[in-house]
Write a protein that holds these residues in place. Structure first.
Motif, short mmCIF file in Angstrom:
data_model
loop_
_atom_site.label_atom_id
_atom_site.label_comp_id
_atom_site.label_asym_id
_atom_site.label_seq_id
_atom_site.Cartn_x
_atom_site.Cartn_y
_atom_site.Cartn_z
N UNK A 26 0.82 -1.21 0.00
CA UNK A 26 0.00 0.00 0.00
C UNK A 26 0.86 1.27 0.00
N UNK A 27 2.04 1.16 0.60
CA UNK A 27 2.93 2.31 0.66
C UNK A 27 3.75 2.49 -0.61
N UNK A 28 3.58 1.58 -1.59
CA UNK A 28 4.21 1.77 -2.88
C UNK A 28 5.16 0.70 -3.33
N UNK A 29 5.31 -0.39 -2.56
CA UNK A 29 6.20 -1.47 -2.98
C UNK A 29 5.63 -2.18 -4.21
N UNK A 30 6.49 -2.62 -5.13
CA UNK A 30 6.00 -3.38 -6.30
C UNK A 30 5.37 -4.69 -5.87
N UNK A 31 4.47 -5.20 -6.67
CA UNK A 31 3.78 -6.44 -6.32
C UNK A 31 4.72 -7.64 -6.33
N UNK A 32 5.70 -7.65 -7.25
CA UNK A 32 6.57 -8.82 -7.40
C UNK A 32 7.31 -9.20 -6.11
N UNK A 33 8.09 -8.29 -5.50
CA UNK A 33 8.79 -8.69 -4.28
C UNK A 33 7.83 -8.98 -3.12
N UNK A 34 6.71 -8.29 -3.11
CA UNK A 34 5.73 -8.57 -2.06
C UNK A 34 5.21 -10.00 -2.18
N UNK A 35 4.88 -10.41 -3.40
CA UNK A 35 4.37 -11.76 -3.62
C UNK A 35 5.44 -12.82 -3.37
N UNK A 36 6.69 -12.51 -3.75
CA UNK A 36 7.79 -13.45 -3.51
C UNK A 36 8.00 -13.62 -2.01
N UNK A 37 8.04 -12.52 -1.29
CA UNK A 37 8.23 -12.58 0.16
C UNK A 37 7.09 -13.32 0.83
N UNK A 38 5.88 -13.06 0.37
CA UNK A 38 4.71 -13.73 0.96
C UNK A 38 4.73 -15.22 0.65
N UNK A 39 4.94 -15.57 -0.61
CA UNK A 39 4.93 -16.98 -0.99
C UNK A 39 6.04 -17.78 -0.33
N UNK A 40 7.27 -17.24 -0.35
CA UNK A 40 8.39 -17.95 0.26
C UNK A 40 8.22 -18.06 1.77
N UNK A 41 7.66 -17.02 2.38
CA UNK A 41 7.43 -17.06 3.83
C UNK A 41 6.39 -18.10 4.21
N UNK A 69 8.28 -3.43 9.66
CA UNK A 69 8.14 -2.28 10.57
C UNK A 69 9.22 -1.24 10.31
N UNK A 70 10.46 -1.69 10.11
CA UNK A 70 11.57 -0.76 9.92
C UNK A 70 11.41 0.06 8.65
N UNK A 71 11.04 -0.60 7.56
CA UNK A 71 10.93 0.13 6.30
C UNK A 71 9.64 0.96 6.24
N UNK A 72 8.60 0.52 6.94
CA UNK A 72 7.40 1.35 7.04
C UNK A 72 7.70 2.61 7.85
N UNK A 73 8.56 2.46 8.87
CA UNK A 73 8.99 3.62 9.63
C UNK A 73 9.71 4.61 8.73
N UNK A 105 8.37 10.82 4.02
CA UNK A 105 7.21 10.56 3.15
C UNK A 105 7.47 10.85 1.68
N UNK A 106 8.40 11.74 1.39
CA UNK A 106 8.70 12.02 0.00
C UNK A 106 9.38 10.87 -0.72
N UNK A 107 9.97 9.96 0.07
CA UNK A 107 10.65 8.79 -0.51
C UNK A 107 9.98 7.50 -0.06
N UNK A 108 8.70 7.60 0.24
CA UNK A 108 7.98 6.44 0.78
C UNK A 108 8.00 5.26 -0.18
N UNK A 109 7.83 5.52 -1.45
CA UNK A 109 7.83 4.43 -2.43
C UNK A 109 9.17 3.70 -2.44
N UNK A 110 10.25 4.46 -2.35
CA UNK A 110 11.59 3.86 -2.34
C UNK A 110 11.78 3.00 -1.10
N UNK A 111 11.38 3.52 0.06
CA UNK A 111 11.50 2.77 1.31
C UNK A 111 10.66 1.50 1.26
N UNK A 112 9.43 1.61 0.78
CA UNK A 112 8.55 0.45 0.72
C UNK A 112 9.10 -0.62 -0.21
N UNK A 113 9.60 -0.19 -1.38
CA UNK A 113 10.17 -1.14 -2.34
C UNK A 113 11.39 -1.82 -1.76
#
Length: 221
Positions: free
Chosen positions: A125-140, A174-178, A184-192
């Motif tokens: 939701x904070x801007x991370x691409x779907x690919x790494x999110x799905x990889x992290x979720x699936x592998x976890x 938690x760390x990267x959401x922080x 906030x101007x670099x939120x997408x970069x942090x989330x990714x």
């Protein structure tokens, strides 16, 4: 319940795994916090449900920052941290209150998987691409399935303590959401970055676990 008895029951509940010095410190704090809850008769399932609700609630500030801007994401690590505390408390309440059950363990595991998904969902939701999110979720999720299946085949304990245990998953999110909230101007970069770090850790942890499980199962033939 004494400290030693609590450690003994925790070890028994985790397949005979010995608690490390750091885990002992954590368990001492959890025991002190859980003792009044157990004495009051609070059901462990209620604590489990509270932890899941808090993890799911972390999606709200993530969505708010994505929609409104500002520093709403600062609420994400707070909610994830309190959810993680509740996740540690439910087992302690069950042990201290003498109400531990197999049904409770299954409920806890199911809620943990949903909470893991919520933490990654916050990064998406904070801007991370779907690919790494799905990889992290699936592998976890596969990480935990392999462990559960291996234990069903006779592997005692966790098989291996990997770089992708649940505390690591929560800490990364938690760390990267922080970072998203502080910058906030670099939120997408942090989330990714958080999603990619989570994906890499999940894949490495899965390989670690597979190797350890294969070794242990081969040795037990």
């Amino acid at each position: 319940m004494t400290r030693e008895e609590h450690l003994r029951r925790w070890s028994a509940a985790h397949g005979g795994t010995a608690a490390s010095p750091l885990v002992r410190v954590w368990l001492d704090g959890v025991r002190r916090t859980a003792s009044p809850l157990a004495a009051a008769g609070v059901p462990p399932a209620a604590v489990t449900a509270l932890g899941l609700a808090l993890a799911l609630a972390a999606l709200a500030p993530a969505a708010a920052q994505a929609e409104l801007g500002g520093r709403w994401a600062l609420g994400v690590p707070v909610l994830l941290a309190v959810a993680a505390l509740a996740d540690g408390l439910d087992g302690a309440v069950a042990v201290l209150g003498g109400t531990a059950s197999r049904a409770g363990a299954v409920l806890d595991a199911a809620c943990d998987r949903l909470a893991d998904a919520a933490a990654l969902g916050a990064l998406w939701l904070l801007g991370a691409p779907a690919l790494p999110v799905l990889v992290a979720l699936g592998a976890g999720q596969l990480h935990e399935y392999v462990r559960a299946r291996a234990q069903g085949e006779g592997v005692t304990g966790p098989g291996a303590v990997t770089v992708s245990e649940r505390p690591t998953r929560v800490l990364v999110a938690a760390m990267f959401a922080l970072g998203c909230g502080v910058y906030p101007g670099a939120a997408t970069t942090w989330a990714a970055a958080g999603a990619w770090v989570g994906a890499a850790a999940a894949l490495v942890g899965l390989v670690q676990l597979l190797v350890a499980v294969r070794r242990e199962l081969s040795a037990s033939r």
